[in-house]
Write an enzyme that holds these catalytic residues in place. Structure first.
Site, PDB file in Angstrom:
ATOM      1  N   ASP A  33      14.242 -42.755  17.338  1.00  0.00           N
ATOM      2  CA  ASP A  33      12.928 -43.378  17.322  1.00  0.00           C
ATOM      3  C   ASP A  33      13.035 -44.853  16.923  1.00  0.00           C
ATOM      4  OD1 ASP A  33      10.192 -43.583  17.510  1.00  0.00           O
ATOM      5  OD2 ASP A  33       9.786 -42.685  15.551  1.00  0.00           O
ATOM      6  N   HIS A  50      15.056 -50.048  24.783  1.00  0.00           N
ATOM      7  CA  HIS A  50      15.706 -48.827  25.245  1.00  0.00           C
ATOM      8  C   HIS A  50      17.146 -49.095  25.643  1.00  0.00           C
ATOM      9  CE1 HIS A  50      12.060 -46.573  24.880  1.00  0.00           C
ATOM     10  NE2 HIS A  50      11.415 -47.292  25.794  1.00  0.00           N
ATOM     11  N   LEU A 144      33.531 -32.366  21.425  1.00  0.00           N
ATOM     12  CA  LEU A 144      32.116 -32.406  21.053  1.00  0.00           C
ATOM     13  C   LEU A 144      31.229 -31.878  22.175  1.00  0.00           C
ATOM     14  CD1 LEU A 144      29.786 -33.519  19.150  1.00  0.00           C
ATOM     15  CD2 LEU A 144      29.960 -35.621  20.499  1.00  0.00           C
TER      16      LEU A 144
END
Length: 263
Positions: A33, A50, A144
Site C-alpha cells: 500500500d 506503481h 520460494l
C-alpha cells in the site's frame, strides 16, 4: 481461476522454518500500500508510483528467497481496485502484463515458483495466457513460492469455496456431514499452502482489506508507516525481526508454550 499447486508442506498454522535457532515465518503475506501517496509526495503521477512499487517487489522477493521464506503472497490488485480511475486501472493492467513478460524468466532462473490467485476471468486474454505460461514454466521449481493475488478478494474466495462444496453435495460426491475446516480449506485459492504466519501492511494503514481472510486467522500483523516503494530488504528484515520476538500462543497459556518449547 488458477489455484497454486499443492505444497508438499503441511498447512498447519504456526509451523515455522528456522534460521540460526530463531523462528521465521514459513508464509509471509504483504498488502502493498502507498504507491499513489508516494507519487503525490513527489509531484508525480500515480502510475509512476506503481512503477516504483515494482522495484520494492523485486527487493522483497529477493530478500524472502535469501532468508529461506517458503511462501510469499503479495496483494497486487484487489477486486475493489476496479473502482479506481479508468486510466490508472489501464496502466496497472499494462504494468502487470509487462511484469509477466519481463520477470518470469528471472524468477525461473532463481528457482522461484509463481502462482496467481484471484478471479482471472476479468483480465484480458493476453494477461491470462501469460499467467498460464508463467505458472507452467515455474511449476516444478523448488525455491520460494511466490503467490500474486490479482483481482482477489477474501469474500469472493470464501463464497467460491462454499459454492464448490455445495456443488459437490448436490452431485452426491460429498456428504454435508463431511464438510469440516479441512474440507473447506481444500477449496480455497491457497489450498495446500501453509497458513499465513506474518502479514505486513505498508503505508501506516491498519486493516487487512479483504485479503486471504481464512489464512490470516492466526497471523501476526505488522504495520509499518513506510510507503510501499520505500519498502526494501532492510524493511523486510525489520518485520521478520519483530515476528521473531513475538510469542505465538494459538489459544494456549504462556506456561504451555514454554513447556512445548522446552520439550
Amino acid at each position: 481461476m488458477t489455484s497454486p499447486p499443492t505444497s508438499d508442506s503441511s498447512a498447519t498454522e504456526g509451523t515455522l522454518a528456522t534460521s540460526g535457532g530463531q523462528a521465521l515465518p514459513r508464509h509471509v503475506a504483504i498488502i502493498m500500500d502507498g504507491n499513489n501517496r508516494w507519487a503525490r509526495a513527489r509531484g508525480l503521477s500515480g502510475v509512476r508510483g506503481h512503477h516504483a512499487g515494482v522495484e520494492a517487489v523485486r527487493a522483497t522477493i529477493r530478500r524472502a528467497a535469501e532468508r529461506g521464506i517458503e511462501t510469499l503472497t503479495l496483494f497486487a490488485f484487489s477486486s475493489e481496485n476496479w473502482k479506481r480511475p479508468r486510466a490508472e486501472v489501464s496502466a496497472l493492467m499494462e504494468l502487470f502484463l509487462l511484469a509477466l513478460k519481463r520477470e518470469v524468466s528471472k524468477l525461473h532462473a532463481n528457482g522461484i515458483r509463481l502462482s496467481v490467485i484471484g478471479d482471472l476471468s476479468a483480465f484480458s486474454e493476453s494477461i491470462r495466457k501469460h499467467i498460464a505460461r508463467a505458472e507452467a514454466k515455474t511449476r516444478d521449481n523448488t525455491g520460494l513460492h511466490l503467490v500474486i493475488a490479482a483481482n482477489y478478494g477474501g469474500h469472493w474466495d470464501l463464497a467460491r469455496a462454499a459454492r464448490r462444496l455445495g456443488e459437490r453435495v448436490a452431485a452426491g460426491e460429498l456428504a454435508p456431514a463431511a464438510i469440516d475446516e479441512a474440507a473447506f480449506a481444500d477449496e480455497l485459492s491457497l489450498a495446500g499452502v501453509p497458513s499465513v504466519d506474518l502479514c505486513i501492511r505498508t503505508s501506516g494503514e491498519q486493516r487487512i482489506s479483504n485479503f486471504v481472510l481464512w489464512e490470516l486467522a492466526y497471523a501476526e500483523l505488522y504495520f509499518t508507516p513506510r510507503l510501499w516503494p520505500d519498502f526494501d530488504a532492510d524493511a523486510f528484515d525489520l518485520a521478520l525481526d519483530d515476528f521473531q520476538r513475538r510469542q505465538r500462543r494459538f489459544g494456549m497459556t504462556d506456561e504451555q508454550i514454554e513447556a512445548q518449547q522446552g520439550a
